[in-house]
Design an enzyme around this catalytic site. Structure first.
Site, mmCIF file in Angstrom:
data_model
loop_
_atom_site.group_PDB
_atom_site.id
_atom_site.type_symbol
_atom_site.label_atom_id
_atom_site.label_comp_id
_atom_site.label_asym_id
_atom_site.label_seq_id
_atom_site.Cartn_x
_atom_site.Cartn_y
_atom_site.Cartn_z
ATOM 1 N N THR A 37 0.838 -1.202 0.000
ATOM 2 C CA THR A 37 0.000 0.000 0.000
ATOM 3 C C THR A 37 0.874 1.255 0.000
ATOM 4 O O THR A 37 2.080 1.193 0.227
ATOM 5 C CB THR A 37 -0.910 0.055 1.246
ATOM 6 O OG1 THR A 37 -0.103 0.319 2.397
ATOM 7 C CG2 THR A 37 -1.653 -1.259 1.452
ATOM 8 N N CYS A 38 0.237 2.400 -0.224
ATOM 9 C CA CYS A 38 0.982 3.655 -0.302
ATOM 10 C C CYS A 38 1.245 4.268 1.068
ATOM 11 O O CYS A 38 1.857 5.333 1.165
ATOM 12 C CB CYS A 38 0.215 4.657 -1.165
ATOM 13 S SG CYS A 38 -0.044 4.025 -2.822
ATOM 14 N N ASP A 39 0.758 3.629 2.124
ATOM 15 C CA ASP A 39 0.917 4.179 3.465
ATOM 16 C C ASP A 39 2.325 3.902 3.983
ATOM 17 O O ASP A 39 2.795 2.761 3.949
ATOM 18 C CB ASP A 39 -0.121 3.522 4.382
ATOM 19 C CG ASP A 39 -0.175 4.155 5.759
ATOM 20 O OD1 ASP A 39 0.766 4.891 6.122
ATOM 21 O OD2 ASP A 39 -1.153 3.902 6.470
ATOM 22 N N SER A 40 2.977 4.960 4.499
ATOM 23 C CA SER A 40 4.339 4.760 4.996
ATOM 24 C C SER A 40 4.356 3.902 6.264
ATOM 25 O O SER A 40 5.396 3.406 6.670
ATOM 26 C CB SER A 40 5.019 6.097 5.251
ATOM 27 O OG SER A 40 4.253 6.839 6.180
ATOM 28 N N ASN A 80 -6.476 0.065 -0.171
ATOM 29 C CA ASN A 80 -5.698 0.354 -1.388
ATOM 30 C C ASN A 80 -5.889 -0.706 -2.473
ATOM 31 O O ASN A 80 -5.138 -0.767 -3.439
ATOM 32 C CB ASN A 80 -4.199 0.451 -1.049
ATOM 33 C CG ASN A 80 -3.574 1.775 -1.451
ATOM 34 O OD1 ASN A 80 -2.414 2.025 -1.179
ATOM 35 N ND2 ASN A 80 -4.331 2.634 -2.104
#
Ligand SMILES: *Cc1c(COP(=O)(O)O)cnc(C)c1O
Length: 423
Positions: free
Chosen positions: A349-352, A389
């Site tokens: 996913t794009c979440d850090s 996502n």
């Protein structure tokens, strides 16, 4: 391959009964043929049968499998095949799932805060008889929704279990603070519940992956104090779950140590003969029952970008920092003699926050396209997946391989990480 089935995070599809383990494919063969670019869940029902049988044989009481840990139907069947006949459910969906699979199972509704609708349905439609509570308002709800509030009628078979609060403990996942009645209140609840109960119990839960066997004896003393303070006869002492399994660098004492500690402390309460012990293991029965094969999509230094992460089945590798056993899989290439190096993972996913620090030890020459098998994910793995996502597709296959990490040897000497034993 016909035994492969795609499914999303939230749907539980029924599959056919597991084939005899020896007839199942090996995970390497599945990866060689399928070349999976989505996470592949490799279930090991035989490992679950074995762990369940060992627990049932070793524990001197009733074993309730905690369904939340892994509700996959084929692993539930493996738990049943291992001799477990009691199920600890916490939601209407879990109750319906277990009743659908096992018409004769004893289902126990062990969530201390339930909706009225859930209580009513469990009692009327699914034949659930045992309910846990930790407050007077929950007791009232249970009595009302099961029609037991007007005249005490224990012959209707209602079982009531009062959960007591524990002080903060040394489990990796400490659950104190959310559930449980303090001592005085627990005693009052036992007195209030007794006239309505065919079975009256006291329960506690020390938290998950609890490394210290004496956590159970300390909790047992509190249970004893609540029973004495109530002046009531109690039929059940339920010691909850939390029984640990091995992870890399984390080897708990053998399970027998836990059982011995529980039995010794139970005996020392001096309760009347016939008082029964219950346990609610989750992790200990199913951790070895699944691995996940992920693919490396990019390597940047010692960071591997893989196709599963903390919003998928690797949730506990995120903030909780669980380290799972790993091995690189490269079915088409000759074995490499690269030495091992420490890697961290980034999820898809794009979440850090989708990061797993590990470290995970893998061959130094690992690269894009390689697969990694991640083990001990039968517990709190697939069941925690989300569709965040859009990364919710996986495949599931049953395999004949043993778990990546063998369970705790029944008599092996104890090696416990010292920081986990410190109170
Ligand atoms: C989650 C839970 C369990 C199972 O815990 P494990 O650590 O998986 O053994 C048992 N009882 C209760 C009340 C729980 O919430």
């Amino acid at each position: 391959m016909s035994h492969l089935g795609a499914r999303t995070a939230v749907s539980v599809l029924r599959r056919d009964l597991p084939l005899h383990s020896a007839l199942l494919p090996a995970v390497d063969d599945v990866v060689a043929v399928e070349q999976p670019s989505e996470p592949l869940h490799a279930l090991r029902p035989a490992a679950v049968v074995q762990a369940s049988r060992a627990f049932v044989n070793g524990f001197d009481g009733d074993v309730l499998y905690a369904v939340k840990c892994n509700p996959d139907p084929s692993l539930l069947r493996a738990v049943w095949d291992g001799g477990v006949r009691h199920f600890d459910c916490a939601s209407p969906n879990e109750v319906a799932l277990v009743r659908g699979l096992f018409p004769r199972a004893a289902i126990h509704f062990m969530h201390p805060v339930k909706s009225r609708q859930a209580i009513r349905e469990a009692w009327e439609r699914f034949g659930v008889r045992d309910f846990v509570l930790d407050s007077a308002s929950e007791l009232a709800k249970i009595l009302q929704e099961t029609g037991n509030d007007v005249i005490p009628a224990p012959e209707r078979g209602l079982g009531l279990v009062v959960r007591i609060a524990l002080p903060k403990g040394e489990a990796l996942l400490d659950l104190s603070g959310k559930f449980g009645a303090p001592l005085d209140e627990a005693a009052a609840l036992l007195r209030a519940a007794r006239p309505f109960a065919a079975r009256l119990g006291v329960s506690f839960h020390v938290g998950s992956q609890c490394m210290d066997p004496t956590a159970w004896s300390r909790a047992m003393e509190l249970a004893g104090a609540a029973i004495r303070a109530s002046g009531m006869r109690v039929d059940i002492v339920d010691v909850g779950g939390g029984f640990p399994v091995a992870y890399p660098d984390l080897t708990p004492p053998p399970m027998g140590t836990y059982f011995a500690e529980i039995e010794r402390s139970f005996e020392s309460l001096g309760l009347p003969a016939g008082t029964r012990l219950w346990a609610e293991p989750g992790r200990a029965l199913v951790a070895g029952g699944a691995s996940v094969v992920v693919q490396v999509q990019m390597r940047r230094g010692t960071s591997l970008y893989i196709n599963d992460g903390v919003y998928g089945s690797l949730s506990d590798a995120g903030a909780l920092g669980f380290r799972y056993p790993v091995r690189r899989m490269r079915p088409q290439a000759p074995a490499s003699d690269a030495s091992l190096a420490a890697f961290s993972f980034f999820g898809p996913t794009c979440d850090s926050a989708d990061v797993m620090h590990g470290p995970f030890l893998l061959p130094d020459d690992i690269e894009e396209g390689d697969w990694i098998e991640i083990g001990q994910l039968g517990a709190y793995g697939a069941c925690l997946r989300t569709s965040f996502n859009g990364f919710d597709r996986t495949h599931t296959v049953e395999v004949r391989d043993p778990p990546l990490l063998q369970g705790v040897a029944p008599v092996a000497p104890a090696t416990v990480a010292p920081e986990l034993l410190a109170a």
